[in-house]
Design an enzyme around this catalytic site. Sequence first.
Site, PDB file in Angstrom:
ATOM      1  CG  PHE A  80      -1.914  -0.965   1.408  1.00  0.00           C
ATOM      2  CD1 PHE A  80      -3.087  -0.872   0.684  1.00  0.00           C
ATOM      3  CD2 PHE A  80      -1.760  -2.047   2.267  1.00  0.00           C
ATOM      4  CE1 PHE A  80      -4.082  -1.820   0.807  1.00  0.00           C
ATOM      5  CE2 PHE A  80      -2.746  -3.005   2.400  1.00  0.00           C
ATOM      6  CZ  PHE A  80      -3.907  -2.891   1.666  1.00  0.00           C
ATOM      7  CB  SER A 124      -5.334   4.147  -8.760  1.00  0.00           C
ATOM      8  OG  SER A 124      -6.264   5.178  -8.978  1.00  0.00           O
ATOM      9  CE1 TYR A 148      -1.624   7.750  -6.112  1.00  0.00           C
ATOM     10  CE2 TYR A 148      -3.534   8.045  -7.547  1.00  0.00           C
ATOM     11  CZ  TYR A 148      -2.889   7.363  -6.529  1.00  0.00           C
ATOM     12  OH  TYR A 148      -3.505   6.278  -5.948  1.00  0.00           O
ATOM     13  CE  LYS A 152      -0.967   4.111  -6.537  1.00  0.00           C
ATOM     14  NZ  LYS A 152      -0.352   3.342  -5.456  1.00  0.00           N
ATOM     15  CG  ASN A 178     -13.768   7.443  -6.344  1.00  0.00           C
ATOM     16  OD1 ASN A 178     -13.570   6.873  -7.414  1.00  0.00           O
ATOM     17  ND2 ASN A 178     -13.565   8.734  -6.203  1.00  0.00           N
ATOM     18  CG  ASN A 197      -6.594  17.305  -1.935  1.00  0.00           C
ATOM     19  OD1 ASN A 197      -6.600  18.515  -2.122  1.00  0.00           O
ATOM     20  ND2 ASN A 197      -5.547  16.656  -1.442  1.00  0.00           N
TER      21      ASN A 197
HETATM   22  P1  NAD Z   1      -2.714   6.470   2.951  1.00  0.00           P
HETATM   23  O1  NAD Z   1      -1.881   7.667   2.658  1.00  0.00           O
HETATM   24  O2  NAD Z   1      -3.670   6.535   4.077  1.00  0.00           O
HETATM   25  O3  NAD Z   1      -1.770   5.191   3.178  1.00  0.00           O
HETATM   26  C1  NAD Z   1      -0.510   5.051   2.577  1.00  0.00           C
HETATM   27  C2  NAD Z   1       0.484   4.781   3.688  1.00  0.00           C
HETATM   28  O4  NAD Z   1       1.792   4.639   3.110  1.00  0.00           O
HETATM   29  C3  NAD Z   1       0.577   5.925   4.704  1.00  0.00           C
HETATM   30  O5  NAD Z   1       0.388   5.399   6.000  1.00  0.00           O
HETATM   31  C4  NAD Z   1       1.979   6.485   4.515  1.00  0.00           C
HETATM   32  O6  NAD Z   1       2.500   6.972   5.726  1.00  0.00           O
HETATM   33  C5  NAD Z   1       2.733   5.294   3.949  1.00  0.00           C
HETATM   34  N1  NAD Z   1       3.894   5.615   3.133  1.00  0.00           N
HETATM   35  C6  NAD Z   1       3.965   6.448   2.067  1.00  0.00           C
HETATM   36  N2  NAD Z   1       5.227   6.461   1.577  1.00  0.00           N
HETATM   37  C7  NAD Z   1       5.951   5.608   2.349  1.00  0.00           C
HETATM   38  C8  NAD Z   1       7.307   5.201   2.346  1.00  0.00           C
HETATM   39  N3  NAD Z   1       8.181   5.682   1.483  1.00  0.00           N
HETATM   40  N4  NAD Z   1       7.722   4.319   3.267  1.00  0.00           N
HETATM   41  C9  NAD Z   1       6.849   3.805   4.182  1.00  0.00           C
HETATM   42  N5  NAD Z   1       5.547   4.161   4.244  1.00  0.00           N
HETATM   43  C10 NAD Z   1       5.114   5.062   3.326  1.00  0.00           C
HETATM   44  O7  NAD Z   1      -3.451   6.069   1.599  1.00  0.00           O
HETATM   45  P2  NAD Z   1      -4.571   4.986   1.333  1.00  0.00           P
HETATM   46  O8  NAD Z   1      -5.795   5.704   0.929  1.00  0.00           O
HETATM   47  O9  NAD Z   1      -4.621   4.020   2.447  1.00  0.00           O
HETATM   48  O10 NAD Z   1      -3.978   4.324   0.030  1.00  0.00           O
HETATM   49  C11 NAD Z   1      -3.196   3.138   0.070  1.00  0.00           C
HETATM   50  C12 NAD Z   1      -2.706   2.835  -1.332  1.00  0.00           C
HETATM   51  O11 NAD Z   1      -3.825   2.731  -2.205  1.00  0.00           O
HETATM   52  C13 NAD Z   1      -1.811   3.931  -1.921  1.00  0.00           C
HETATM   53  O12 NAD Z   1      -0.798   3.312  -2.682  1.00  0.00           O
HETATM   54  C14 NAD Z   1      -2.764   4.705  -2.810  1.00  0.00           C
HETATM   55  O13 NAD Z   1      -2.096   5.330  -3.866  1.00  0.00           O
HETATM   56  C15 NAD Z   1      -3.679   3.602  -3.311  1.00  0.00           C
HETATM   57  N6  NAD Z   1      -4.999   4.103  -3.724  1.00  0.00           N
HETATM   58  C16 NAD Z   1      -5.750   4.844  -2.861  1.00  0.00           C
HETATM   59  C17 NAD Z   1      -6.985   5.345  -3.264  1.00  0.00           C
HETATM   60  C18 NAD Z   1      -7.822   6.202  -2.355  1.00  0.00           C
HETATM   61  O14 NAD Z   1      -8.725   6.885  -2.846  1.00  0.00           O
HETATM   62  N7  NAD Z   1      -7.622   6.180  -1.038  1.00  0.00           N
HETATM   63  C19 NAD Z   1      -7.456   5.072  -4.565  1.00  0.00           C
HETATM   64  C20 NAD Z   1      -6.664   4.300  -5.417  1.00  0.00           C
HETATM   65  C21 NAD Z   1      -5.433   3.815  -4.982  1.00  0.00           C
HETATM   66  N1  UDP Z   2     -15.658  16.830  -5.775  1.00  0.00           N
HETATM   67  C1  UDP Z   2     -16.333  18.015  -5.548  1.00  0.00           C
HETATM   68  N2  UDP Z   2     -15.909  18.818  -4.522  1.00  0.00           N
HETATM   69  C2  UDP Z   2     -14.847  18.490  -3.730  1.00  0.00           C
HETATM   70  C3  UDP Z   2     -14.166  17.261  -3.979  1.00  0.00           C
HETATM   71  C4  UDP Z   2     -14.599  16.461  -5.025  1.00  0.00           C
HETATM   72  O1  UDP Z   2     -17.298  18.340  -6.244  1.00  0.00           O
HETATM   73  O2  UDP Z   2     -14.508  19.263  -2.828  1.00  0.00           O
HETATM   74  C5  UDP Z   2     -16.129  15.938  -6.855  1.00  0.00           C
HETATM   75  C6  UDP Z   2     -15.102  15.686  -7.954  1.00  0.00           C
HETATM   76  O3  UDP Z   2     -15.189  16.694  -8.947  1.00  0.00           O
HETATM   77  C7  UDP Z   2     -15.513  14.289  -8.453  1.00  0.00           C
HETATM   78  C8  UDP Z   2     -16.055  13.611  -7.188  1.00  0.00           C
HETATM   79  O4  UDP Z   2     -16.393  14.673  -6.291  1.00  0.00           O
HETATM   80  O5  UDP Z   2     -16.570  14.397  -9.381  1.00  0.00           O
HETATM   81  C9  UDP Z   2     -15.053  12.707  -6.517  1.00  0.00           C
HETATM   82  O6  UDP Z   2     -13.842  13.425  -6.288  1.00  0.00           O
HETATM   83  P1  UDP Z   2     -12.637  12.809  -5.434  1.00  0.00           P
HETATM   84  O7  UDP Z   2     -11.549  13.844  -5.407  1.00  0.00           O
HETATM   85  O8  UDP Z   2     -13.151  12.305  -4.127  1.00  0.00           O
HETATM   86  O9  UDP Z   2     -12.210  11.528  -6.279  1.00  0.00           O
HETATM   87  P2  UDP Z   2     -11.613  11.407  -7.766  1.00  0.00           P
HETATM   88  O10 UDP Z   2     -11.896  12.665  -8.499  1.00  0.00           O
HETATM   89  O11 UDP Z   2     -10.178  11.161  -7.566  1.00  0.00           O
HETATM   90  O12 UDP Z   2     -12.337  10.250  -8.369  1.00  0.00           O
END
Ligand code: NAD
Ligand code: UDP
Length: 341
Positions: A80, A124, A148, A152, A178, A197
Amino acid sequence: MSILVTGGTGYIGSHTCVELLNAGYEIIVFDNFINSKPEAIQRTKQITNKDFKFYKADLLDRSAMEQIFTKNQIDAVIHFAGLKAVGESVEIPLRYYHNNVGGTLILCETMAKYNVKRMVFSSSAAVYGNPATVPIREDFPLSTTNPYGSTKLMIENILRDLYISDPEWSIALLRYFNPIGAHKSGLIGEDPNGIPNNLMPYIARVAARKLEVLSIFGNDYPTKDGTGVRDYIHVVDLSLGHIKALEKIMQTSGVEAYNLGTGIGYSVLEVISAFEAASGQKVNYKIAPRRAGDIPECYADSVKSKKELDWVASRDLKEMCEDSWGYINKLASFKKAGRPL
Ligand code: NAD
Ligand code: UDP
């Protein structure tokens, strides 16, 4: 079986650790806390009543990685750890490439050295860029719209090349849609630093009167009500998808991508009204211009995950909103009591 979880104190990582422990796996967790708090360790133990080893370590620190692999018997890795803020990745792209791609290279090199060749990777839906149609299937063309997303996609390609070079590798690329919601206990959830965000944490803070008003980024998209449509998935369903993916990679070799989404798209306005119903609070909003880089509509075709992983998301939007709100309230009560968050 013993699983190394990188980024295991983060939002999705901590929920997945709970499900891994509940399913009887042994886990070894590491994180550098760049975007999480040490309290998640205790909370995960409290929820599951189980213990595990934790290392404060950085993915980029090769000798720390070596130590973890030397001191522990590891069967597979759930990866992760990474930076995930889209806007920030545009401002500081090198940091994102260095941390996410560079860190994954070090992890894979260490895994290869210690003969650990099974990985579940957090990818993602960002790798689909702006899809021509929805729902999105895993075989759709891949492209990205920000650094970002590019990290990925690069990592997916690196992992595919790794498998071509050595067919003993077994890798699941999980493309999350999401994730929202929180654990029912309210003990773990998503609490971003600063102004959020993402939509759900922003809505939750407006409902809790910590922020005044939500800006809806555009109401002139070609969608059901003009606002952006996304596939919101409960973080617990997402975590359970990791358990299924782990079971799969233990039995096979190869690299496979799987969508983890519900297959249902909800608009921003629909999410707001579901949250109002779940919380009993008004969510003030105003219409603002579109956010640069946003796409109109994004939701998963989840047929492959159902067929090959035997996984489907079962929690609906109402439950996602209730659990997000439950977490926000628990946080507030901890703050009031002066306990660490
Ligand atoms: P998060 O930021 O809560 O968790 C990521 C963790 O990785 C954090 O605890 C951070 O401290 C740790 N981390 C980052 N860089 C590090 C490093 N160099 N060494 C050790 N630890 C490190 O994010 P999340 O929402 O739990 O996401 C987890 C994974 O899923 C990420 O790779 C993210 O890109 C991916 N992802 C998240 C979402 C989302 O919307 N949350 C969507 C798609 C993919
Ligand atoms: N969005 C919004 N206001 C905000 C944050 C997000 O209207 O303050 C909208 C954004 O335009 C998108 C949806 O909510 O249509 C989900 O956004 P988010 O940033 O959560 O996820 P992602 O865009 O990465 O799918």
